[in-house]
Design a protein around this motif. Structure first.
Motif, PDB file in Angstrom:
ATOM      1  N   ALA A 195       0.653  -1.222  -0.052  1.00 57.97           N
ATOM      2  CA  ALA A 195       0.003   0.234  -0.008  1.00 57.97           C
ATOM      3  C   ALA A 195       0.751   1.224  -0.075  1.00 57.97           C
ATOM      4  N   PHE A 220       2.469   1.417  -3.573  1.00 54.00           N
ATOM      5  CA  PHE A 220       1.460   1.648  -4.442  1.00 54.00           C
ATOM      6  C   PHE A 220       0.935   3.009  -4.461  1.00 54.00           C
ATOM      7  N   GLY A 221       0.915   3.537  -3.330  1.00 51.65           N
ATOM      8  CA  GLY A 221       0.172   4.613  -2.843  1.00 51.65           C
ATOM      9  C   GLY A 221       1.168   5.912  -3.129  1.00 51.65           C
ATOM     10  N   GLY A 256      -4.518  -1.454  -9.605  1.00 56.06           N
ATOM     11  CA  GLY A 256      -5.691  -1.067  -8.605  1.00 56.06           C
ATOM     12  C   GLY A 256      -6.918  -1.728  -8.555  1.00 56.06           C
ATOM     13  N   CYS A 260      -6.457  -4.989  -6.690  1.00 56.27           N
ATOM     14  CA  CYS A 260      -6.555  -4.944  -5.115  1.00 56.27           C
ATOM     15  C   CYS A 260      -8.166  -4.616  -4.745  1.00 56.27           C
ATOM     16  N   LYS A 261      -8.679  -3.579  -5.532  1.00 56.26           N
ATOM     17  CA  LYS A 261     -10.215  -3.342  -5.260  1.00 56.26           C
ATOM     18  C   LYS A 261     -11.303  -4.682  -5.381  1.00 56.26           C
ATOM     19  N   HIS A 297     -10.480  -6.902  -2.395  1.00 57.80           N
ATOM     20  CA  HIS A 297     -10.885  -6.556  -1.141  1.00 57.80           C
ATOM     21  C   HIS A 297     -12.906  -6.346  -0.964  1.00 57.80           C
TER      22      HIS A 297
HETATM   23  C1  ASC Z   1      -4.357   1.542  -2.866  1.00 62.42           C
HETATM   24  C2  ASC Z   1      -4.551   0.876  -1.764  1.00 62.42           C
HETATM   25  C3  ASC Z   1      -5.719   0.043  -2.031  1.00 62.42           C
HETATM   26  C4  ASC Z   1      -5.937   0.053  -3.549  1.00 62.42           C
HETATM   27  C5  ASC Z   1      -7.402   0.129  -3.824  1.00 62.42           C
HETATM   28  C6  ASC Z   1      -7.407   0.146  -5.222  1.00 62.42           C
HETATM   29  O1  ASC Z   1      -3.630   2.450  -2.736  1.00 62.42           O
HETATM   30  O2  ASC Z   1      -4.300   0.985  -0.263  1.00 62.42           O
HETATM   31  O3  ASC Z   1      -6.270  -0.869  -1.264  1.00 62.42           O
HETATM   32  O4  ASC Z   1      -5.159   1.239  -3.864  1.00 62.42           O
HETATM   33  O5  ASC Z   1      -8.113   1.418  -3.101  1.00 62.42           O
HETATM   34  O6  ASC Z   1      -8.832   0.731  -5.792  1.00 62.42           O
END
Ligand code: ASC
Length: 128
Positions: free
Chosen positions: A20, A23-24, A115, A118-119, A122
């Motif tokens: 995170a 990537f952030g 991303g 990731c989403k 999640h």
């Molecule tokens: C990020 C982060 C996530 C993903 C997600 C992408 O930076 O911490 O969990 O991107 O938000 O949609």
């Protein structure tokens, strides 16, 4: 091997924390929140690609209990979860390749795809 389920949870969470952060920072550069630096972006993309390989191993049986945001669905829908983890790894690897070039549009596209991975995971497998 992991000492216990807490150890496995800590392991995967540590990897996600590092992912995170890296990537952030890439997102901040692509959005223009901070100055784009190609070398930094590439280094972070390589970090993410390497780190993306780690968390999957930490989802051991029984580690849906305790200090975790992982839903039991991870284990009851293991084949789909595994496929999504693999897709994330693939997208992160492609992002690292894009980061070697100088095409920021390609980097943005690869970043967006990662991303979404990731989403996508999640949304289904993580407590909100
Ligand atoms: C990020 C982060 C996530 C993903 C997600 C992408 O930076 O911490 O969990 O991107 O938000 O949609």
């Amino acid at each position: 091997n992991f000492k216990n389920t807490d150890h496995a949870i800590k392991y995967r969470q540590s990897a996600f924390t590092l992912i995170a952060y890296n990537f952030g920072d890439m997102g901040a550069m692509l959005k223009g929140d901070k100055e784009f630096n190609a070398a930094t972006f590439k280094a972070r993309a390589e970090n993410v690609a390497a780190l993306a390989k780690l968390p999957h191993e930490g989802f051991i049986a029984g580690s849906d209990k305790g200090n975790t945001e992982a839903l039991a669905k991870v284990w009851s829908d293991k084949a789909d979860f595994d496929a999504k983890m693999l897709e994330f790894k693939d997208n992160a690897a492609k992002l690292a390749v894009a980061a070697q070039g100088d095409d920021q549009r390609a980097m943005k596209a690869a970043f967006g795809a990662t991303g979404k991975s990731c989403k996508g995971c999640h949304d289904v497998y993580k407590k909100d």
